[in-house]
Design an enzyme around this catalytic site. Structure first.
Site, short mmCIF file in Angstrom:
data_model
loop_
_atom_site.label_atom_id
_atom_site.label_comp_id
_atom_site.label_asym_id
_atom_site.label_seq_id
_atom_site.Cartn_x
_atom_site.Cartn_y
_atom_site.Cartn_z
N HIS A 1 0.83 -1.21 0.00
CA HIS A 1 0.00 0.00 0.00
C HIS A 1 0.87 1.26 0.00
O HIS A 1 0.68 2.16 -0.83
CB HIS A 1 -0.89 -0.02 1.25
CG HIS A 1 -1.70 1.22 1.46
ND1 HIS A 1 -3.05 1.29 1.19
CD2 HIS A 1 -1.36 2.46 1.91
CE1 HIS A 1 -3.49 2.51 1.46
NE2 HIS A 1 -2.48 3.24 1.91
N GLU A 2 1.82 1.30 0.94
CA GLU A 2 2.66 2.49 1.05
C GLU A 2 3.58 2.66 -0.17
O GLU A 2 3.97 3.78 -0.51
CB GLU A 2 3.48 2.44 2.33
CG GLU A 2 2.65 2.40 3.61
CD GLU A 2 1.70 3.58 3.74
OE1 GLU A 2 1.95 4.64 3.14
OE2 GLU A 2 0.66 3.43 4.42
N HIS B 1 1.90 4.90 -2.66
CA HIS B 1 2.07 6.32 -2.35
C HIS B 1 3.49 6.78 -2.67
O HIS B 1 3.70 7.83 -3.27
CB HIS B 1 1.79 6.56 -0.86
CG HIS B 1 0.37 6.38 -0.45
ND1 HIS B 1 -0.68 6.94 -1.15
CD2 HIS B 1 -0.19 5.72 0.61
CE1 HIS B 1 -1.82 6.63 -0.54
NE2 HIS B 1 -1.55 5.89 0.52
#
Length: 436
Positions: free
Chosen positions: A27-28, A31
């Protein structure tokens, strides 16, 4: 509890925790990669919260793992724009204003010379939307990939048109009994001579290949019907008179609705279940149903809080569809490893739990509330709308939308989420959801 059971439980929990950490890191990474793509400086990329267990700096980013595997984050410079006076920090006697200015100053606390052109808020709204959407999107990609892989290679337990059992009498499915009474009429299947091992290949002269089609045709028929079966390699036609009976109600996807019944045609046999790999098209449809159920579950979360409280503190029954947290999911992982099923089934179930977790992360993070990713996306879209509207009507550019002004609301939302998480944690410890 035997030592083998304990070791298998620990193994299942460890596998889930590893999958959890990978999901958070994935997920990170969404980003991080998009932020760097658009030239935003990212001082930190962390998996977990709390004390740092390990870290290493590469370029201008510190990569690390923290002690509590309950989330993760990246730190981007300039998440919020300066105040109206152009200053990054101000103080006020208002607690709400202090929250806003604290959040604003924190987003600039690692500002270095040359960062003026690497601030998050200076990027165009569409770029900020991509950066904030990339994290949840990575979870969606992982969920879809895992689900399709499991569905197409392993499959799911599916009812077939093979006969696994024949009911001797007609019993309303709303009655919680299996034993026939003397007043119960003989079931149509028993009277027609249907036998265990038969495969139903046609109903009323129309070919049937799957249980869903056969079930619907049976329910739509009350009275005489012909049933073509394959028995010992030969086809035979049986004649039955289907009865009207109370049967389980189904939703629009053909799934049984617990506790709901309707009057419909009844034959009286149990369909055999098998694990059947799905085609790509069927897998996509099943994935769509999974997403729809996930959305419905999030919408229904507030309505489930009273039952969750009752299960946590008053000994109430924990519903099978009750919200489950990280601890509960880890316990399920431990239970999976202790099931008396083939190893490939255990692997498939663990992967399915991980896919469900990633889908939940995507849906939850897309809620348009700060501090979730969806809240930042909503702020960027609102800014784009304001600036484009001003451009169309030839008004002065209103500038960046100050998301920091919403921080008091974000703290309230975060407080609600923390309370809900603690409630789920207590329920997962004292009254966990168990596999059936």
């Amino acid at each position: 509890m035997s030592m083998t059971t304990i070791l298998l439980t620990i193994l299942g929990i460890a596998i889930f925790v590893f999958g959890l950490l990978f999901s958070i890191a994935w997920h990170e990474l969404g980003h991080l990669s998009t932020a760097k793509l658009f030239g935003i400086r990212v001082p930190q990329y962390m998996v977990g919260f709390g004390p740092t267990m390990w870290s290493r700096k590469k370029g201008d980013t510190e990569y690390g793992i923290k002690a509590i595997p309950a989330g993760g984050y990246i730190r981007m410079i300039g998440m919020f724009p300066p105040g109206a006076d152009g200053k990054l920090e101000a103080r006020s006697t208002s607690p709400w204003r202090s929250m806003i200015e604290d959040a604003r100053s924190a987003s600039f606390e690692e500002l270095e010379p040359g960062d003026e052109d690497r601030l998050f808020y200076t990027r165009k709204p569409w770029k900020r939307v991509i950066v904030m959407f990339a994290g949840p999107f990575m979870n969606l990609v992982l969920a879809v990939a895992i689900f399709l892989g499991v569905a197409m290679t392993f499959g799911f337990e599916t009812q077939t048109t093979d006969v696994a059992g024949v009911q001797k009498c007609v019993i309303s499915q709303s009655e919680k009994r299996q034993t026939c009474k003397g007043s119960d009429p003989v079931s149509p299947a028993q009277a027609a001579g249907l036998k265990v091992g038969d495969k139903i290949v046609a109903f009323n002269g129309q070919k049937v290949d799957d249980w869903s089609t056969l079930s619907d045709r049976i329910r739509d028929t009350i009275g005489p019907a012909t049933i073509t079966v394959s028995r010992d390699g030969q086809e035979q036609t049986l004649h039955a008179v289907l009865a009207k009976n109370a049967v389980a109600k189904k939703d629009s996807h053909g799934e049984v609705i617990p506790g709901k019944f309707i009057s419909a045609g009844y034959l009286g046999f149990a369909a055999k279940t098998e694990i059947v790999p799905l085609s790509f098209g069927d897998s996509v449809v099943r994935m769509g149903d999974m997403v729809e159920n996930g959305v419905d579950s999030i919408i229904a979360l507030p309505s489930k809080i009273p039952a969750l409280w009752d299960a946590a503190f008053q000994g109430g029954e924990r519903a099978a569809d009750s919200p489950v947290g990280v601890v509960g999911a880890a316990r399920i992982g431990g239970e999976v490893m202790n099931l008396d099923v083939p190893a490939q089934s255990q692997v498939a179930m663990m992967l399915f739990v991980l896919a469900t977790f990633n889908l939940s992360l995507f849906l939850f993070n897309m809620l348009p509330l700060l501090p979730l990713d969806g809240g930042h996306i909503a702020g960027a879209l609102w800014e784009a709308l304001r600036r484009n509207t001003a451009r169309v009507f030839k008004r002065p550019d209103p500038g960046p939308f100050d998301v920091a002004k919403l921080m008091p609301v974000a703290y309230v939302v975060a407080g609600v989420f923390i309370c809900f998480t603690l409630l789920v944690l207590v329920a997962d410890v004292v009254n966990p959801v168990k596999l059936t």
